[in-house]
Design a protein around this motif. Structure first.
Motif, PDB file in Angstrom:
ATOM      1  N   LEU A 165       9.894  15.259 -19.832  1.00 52.95           N
ATOM      2  CA  LEU A 165      10.531  13.790 -19.591  1.00 52.95           C
ATOM      3  C   LEU A 165       9.380  12.701 -19.054  1.00 52.95           C
ATOM      4  N   HIS A 166       8.730  13.618 -17.976  1.00 50.34           N
ATOM      5  CA  HIS A 166       7.847  12.789 -17.242  1.00 50.34           C
ATOM      6  C   HIS A 166       6.418  12.433 -18.287  1.00 50.34           C
ATOM      7  N   ASP A 167       6.182  13.341 -18.902  1.00 46.73           N
ATOM      8  CA  ASP A 167       5.111  13.323 -19.874  1.00 46.73           C
ATOM      9  C   ASP A 167       5.328  12.420 -21.028  1.00 46.73           C
ATOM     10  N   LEU A 168       6.495  12.305 -21.340  1.00 44.03           N
ATOM     11  CA  LEU A 168       6.730  11.238 -22.327  1.00 44.03           C
ATOM     12  C   LEU A 168       6.788   9.958 -22.044  1.00 44.03           C
ATOM     13  N   GLY A 182       3.751   4.258 -21.384  1.00 41.24           N
ATOM     14  CA  GLY A 182       3.173   3.505 -20.514  1.00 41.24           C
ATOM     15  C   GLY A 182       3.699   3.291 -19.279  1.00 41.24           C
ATOM     16  N   GLN A 183       4.534   4.125 -18.889  1.00 41.14           N
ATOM     17  CA  GLN A 183       5.112   3.996 -17.607  1.00 41.14           C
ATOM     18  C   GLN A 183       4.388   5.094 -16.629  1.00 41.14           C
ATOM     19  N   LYS A 228       7.415   5.521 -11.696  1.00 41.69           N
ATOM     20  CA  LYS A 228       8.155   5.115 -12.710  1.00 41.69           C
ATOM     21  C   LYS A 228       8.431   6.272 -13.712  1.00 41.69           C
ATOM     22  N   ALA A 229       7.304   6.924 -13.993  1.00 41.40           N
ATOM     23  CA  ALA A 229       7.143   8.273 -14.867  1.00 41.40           C
ATOM     24  C   ALA A 229       8.106   9.431 -14.225  1.00 41.40           C
ATOM     25  N   TRP A 230       8.069   9.410 -12.794  1.00 46.24           N
ATOM     26  CA  TRP A 230       8.791  10.532 -12.358  1.00 46.24           C
ATOM     27  C   TRP A 230      10.575  10.183 -12.150  1.00 46.24           C
ATOM     28  N   ALA A 231      10.613   8.737 -12.273  1.00 51.55           N
ATOM     29  CA  ALA A 231      11.989   8.553 -12.086  1.00 51.55           C
ATOM     30  C   ALA A 231      12.794   8.461 -13.296  1.00 51.55           C
ATOM     31  N   TYR A 232      12.323   8.741 -14.412  1.00 47.05           N
ATOM     32  CA  TYR A 232      12.788   8.834 -15.737  1.00 47.05           C
ATOM     33  C   TYR A 232      13.488  10.192 -15.942  1.00 47.05           C
ATOM     34  N   PRO A 233      12.980  11.361 -15.705  1.00 46.13           N
ATOM     35  CA  PRO A 233      13.648  12.634 -15.708  1.00 46.13           C
ATOM     36  C   PRO A 233      14.554  12.628 -14.620  1.00 46.13           C
ATOM     37  N   PHE A 289       9.554   1.310 -26.984  1.00 43.74           N
ATOM     38  CA  PHE A 289      10.933   0.474 -26.978  1.00 43.74           C
ATOM     39  C   PHE A 289      12.060   1.271 -26.286  1.00 43.74           C
ATOM     40  N   GLY A 290      12.295   2.626 -26.790  1.00 48.59           N
ATOM     41  CA  GLY A 290      13.305   3.347 -26.166  1.00 48.59           C
ATOM     42  C   GLY A 290      13.109   3.700 -24.591  1.00 48.59           C
ATOM     43  N   VAL A 291      11.834   4.094 -24.423  1.00 50.41           N
ATOM     44  CA  VAL A 291      11.636   4.330 -22.926  1.00 50.41           C
ATOM     45  C   VAL A 291      11.756   3.044 -21.952  1.00 50.41           C
TER      46      VAL A 291
END
Length: 226
Positions: A25-28, A33-34, A38-43, A99-101
């Motif tokens: 999830l972090h890599d995606l 573009g996060q 921010k990239a760590w908050a998505y998972p 768009f989805g992320v």
């Protein structure tokens, strides 16, 4: 006394699977573009929504709301794991992925709010009023007054011997025993139920045992039922 710590295979497997899903999830998110925190908050957001929906299903039972958000979080987690396996070019992510992320935070916030503030219908607060059984009036047993004896006088040679005390009065006839109307109606119901079950009229002994009344009153009630 120290207890030996033995690793649980299920717990180890859950930790490994969670770490891999978290990394995918972090890599995606980073590829869409996060960057930075921010990239760590998505998972964290995806996994928390999945856990919250599953907890709602376990505590409150199956519901459309909990199943809906559970499937949304599961699809987001499963989609990220599949997308990072080479099915998408993460160096040049498509527009729908960006768009989805970008729209996931608002969607996750909505799902978490609905799961946290959804009304709980698991417990039914309405209580049914118990139907009271027909009250059977208490029948007081009338005590038969004991005969009073006249004081005996001394017997002289010229006097006749005193007469013997009179015998106990005979019990009152069945028809003279007072019977409450409510008790007679209750006895009719018992007699009708006995006849419907056995096919024979109820006898006095059975009626007395069902009503728990004296024998004299049972005879009086049986006389009114015929």
């Amino acid at each position: 006394m120290t207890r030996s710590i033995r690793p649980d295979a299920v717990l180890v497997q859950a930790v490994i699977a969670g770490a891999l899903s978290f990394a995918h999830l972090h890599d995606l998110a980073a590829a869409a573009g996060q960057t930075g925190w921010k990239a760590w908050a998505y998972p964290v957001s995806v996994d928390l929504l999945l856990v919250a929906a599953w907890r709602r299903l376990r505590t409150d039972g199956p519901s459309r709301l909990a199943w809906c958000w559970f499937l949304i979080a599961l699809i987001a987690s499963l989609g990220a794991n599949v997308a990072t396996a080479g099915f998408l070019d993460l160096a040049h992510p498509p527009a729908w992925l960006r768009f989805g992320v970008a729209g996931w935070p608002a969607l996750a916030f909505l799902g978490g709010t609905l799961l946290a503030h959804a009304p709980d219908h698991s417990a039914d607060t309405t209580e049914k009023t118990p139907v009271a059984a027909p009250a059977v009036p208490d029948v007081e047993r009338e005590a038969v007054p004991a005969p009073t004896l006249e004081p005996q006088t001394a017997v002289t040679a010229t006097e006749e011997p005193p007469a013997l005390p009179a015998a106990d009065p005979a019990p009152a006839p069945v028809s003279s025993v007072p019977v409450p109307t409510a008790l007679v109606e209750h006895a009719r119901k018992i007699a009708a139920d006995h006849t419907a079950r056995t096919g024979t009229p109820i006898d006095t002994a059975t009626l007395r045992a069902r009503l728990n009344v004296p024998a004299v009153m049972a005879d009086a009630i049986a006389a009114q039922l015929t």
